[in-house]
Motif scaffolding. Structure first.
Motif, PDB file in Angstrom:
ATOM      1  N   GLU A 105       0.802  -1.213   0.000  1.00 39.86           N
ATOM      2  CA  GLU A 105       0.000   0.000   0.000  1.00 39.86           C
ATOM      3  C   GLU A 105       0.842   1.273   0.000  1.00 39.86           C
ATOM      4  N   ALA A 106       2.086   1.199   0.477  1.00 37.41           N
ATOM      5  CA  ALA A 106       2.941   2.389   0.526  1.00 37.41           C
ATOM      6  C   ALA A 106       3.660   2.649  -0.795  1.00 37.41           C
ATOM      7  N   TYR A 107       3.555   1.711  -1.731  1.00 33.31           N
ATOM      8  CA  TYR A 107       4.342   1.787  -2.967  1.00 33.31           C
ATOM      9  C   TYR A 107       4.119   3.090  -3.729  1.00 33.31           C
ATOM     10  N   ASP A 108       2.860   3.476  -3.930  1.00 41.77           N
ATOM     11  CA  ASP A 108       2.572   4.674  -4.731  1.00 41.77           C
ATOM     12  C   ASP A 108       3.209   5.914  -4.128  1.00 41.77           C
ATOM     13  N   GLU A 109       3.155   6.034  -2.802  1.00 46.37           N
ATOM     14  CA  GLU A 109       3.728   7.222  -2.169  1.00 46.37           C
ATOM     15  C   GLU A 109       5.254   7.196  -2.231  1.00 46.37           C
ATOM     16  N   VAL A 110       5.846   6.013  -2.088  1.00 43.23           N
ATOM     17  CA  VAL A 110       7.300   5.908  -2.235  1.00 43.23           C
ATOM     18  C   VAL A 110       7.717   6.370  -3.635  1.00 43.23           C
ATOM     19  N   MET A 111       6.988   5.918  -4.643  1.00 45.64           N
ATOM     20  CA  MET A 111       7.317   6.286  -6.014  1.00 45.64           C
ATOM     21  C   MET A 111       7.158   7.787  -6.249  1.00 45.64           C
ATOM     22  N   GLU A 112       6.165   8.398  -5.613  1.00 46.48           N
ATOM     23  CA  GLU A 112       5.989   9.841  -5.740  1.00 46.48           C
ATOM     24  C   GLU A 112       7.203  10.573  -5.195  1.00 46.48           C
ATOM     25  N   VAL A 113       7.697  10.118  -4.053  1.00 40.80           N
ATOM     26  CA  VAL A 113       8.879  10.740  -3.451  1.00 40.80           C
ATOM     27  C   VAL A 113      10.087  10.577  -4.369  1.00 40.80           C
ATOM     28  N   LEU A 114      10.274   9.374  -4.921  1.00 40.53           N
ATOM     29  CA  LEU A 114      11.416   9.116  -5.793  1.00 40.53           C
ATOM     30  C   LEU A 114      11.360   9.983  -7.053  1.00 40.53           C
ATOM     31  N   GLU A 115      10.182  10.113  -7.629  1.00 37.63           N
ATOM     32  CA  GLU A 115      10.056  10.860  -8.881  1.00 37.63           C
ATOM     33  C   GLU A 115      10.278  12.353  -8.697  1.00 37.63           C
TER      34      GLU A 115
END
Length: 306
Positions: A105-115
């Protein structure tokens, strides 16, 4: 400044860099232009990216860059594994790419931070397009760390002579199905391997996260967790044990890990929790990615937190 004081300052800064490599940004200019200091720091940490925080003169030295890469070596490196913000700071100072990030469930937010940071991520996404995954033949075949030969190639007819890599369903976010003979589908792993190598060739430092806990609060909010797999758990669930060419942190997959940040610290479980549907420890895909990254011809830096 007498020599004894210089030696003391040098030693103190070396220890700071060993704890958090990005502290080199704040080091005195003479140290950031000191070739021997850099080489000693890289020898202690295997962090070739320290060169990116040094003076322009050192960064432009091609022979030095080669020597630094040789000192760092290849495969997964865990020097700053337990540091809370090292990888975050790396992304602020130079191009650093997150090549492996656990899902959930945290994947999308992690990806937002990375991008939002220089380097972004090396993840590839096909959405509704069915793709081959990292395993086939009931888990007996595992995708190698190089092109496997399935990517958009005609699927051979099912028979005893067909290679095990073809004994696989293709999956998308809509579901999975057995591909028909002569149909063509992308191999997710091949595309991911290409993307990681492309990022490295563009000059990015490649990072690998072992959990999707970007903030401690995400453990309760999203169920974010570790994907470490202990040898005992691997045997219990019939999975491959995690071994890396540079070794792995002590107590891998067992007990608690203490992650530190500027005098603060948090504890997290090191054990990958069991998924309620697959009934296997979380992070199967991430563990394949780790093995693939460990086989790359360059250093990849592993962190518990993205």
């Amino acid at each position: 400044m007498d020599n004894a004081f210089k030696v003391e300052v040098r030693a103190a800064w070396l220890e700071r860099v060993v704890v958090n490599g990005t502290d080199l940004v704040s080091a005195p200019e003479p140290l950031k232009n000191d070739r021997s200091f850099l080489l000693e720091a890289v020898q202690r940490t295997k962090a070739s990216w320290l060169l990116k925080l040094c003076s322009e003169e050192l960064q432009e030295d091609a022979e030095l860059a080669k020597e630094v890469d040789e000192l760092a070596g290849t495969g997964l490196i865990f020097t700053y594994y337990e540091n809370f913000d090292c990888f975050q700071h790396m992304r602020k100072f130079f191009m650093a790419t997150g090549a492996s990030v656990p899902g959930g469930e945290a994947y999308d937010e992690v990806m937002e931070v990375l991008e939002e940071t220089d380097g972004g991520s090396a993840t590839v996404w096909f959405g509704d397009t069915p793709v081959f995954g990292f395993a086939a033949n009931n888990g007996e075949w595992i995708h190698p760390p190089y092109e496997c030969g399935r990517d958009y190639k005609p699927v051979p007819a099912a028979n005893s002579e067909r290679e095990p890599m073809w004994h696989s369903d293709v999956e998308s976010r809509k579901g999975s199905f057995t591909p028909e003979a002569e149909s063509r589908h992308p191999c997710w792993c091949c595309h991911w391997l290409r993307e990681v190598r492309k990022k490295h060739e563009e000059g990015a430092v490649i990072g690998c996260a072992i959990s999707n806990i970007y903030y401690p609060s995400w453990v309760d909010k999203y169920g974010a967790a570790s994907s470490e797999l202990s040898d005992a758990a691997a045997e219990e669930f019939g999975l491959r044990k995690e071994q890396f060419r540079n070794g792995r942190p002590e107590n891998w997959g067992k007990g608690m890990i203490r992650v530190s940040r500027r005098g603060q610290s948090w504890q997290f479980s090191r054990e990958a929790p069991v998924h309620p549907h697959t009934r296997k420890p979380l992070g199967e895909g991430c563990r394949w990615e780790r093995q693939a990254l460990d086989g790359m011809g360059f250093a990849v830096y592993a962190f518990f937190m993205p």
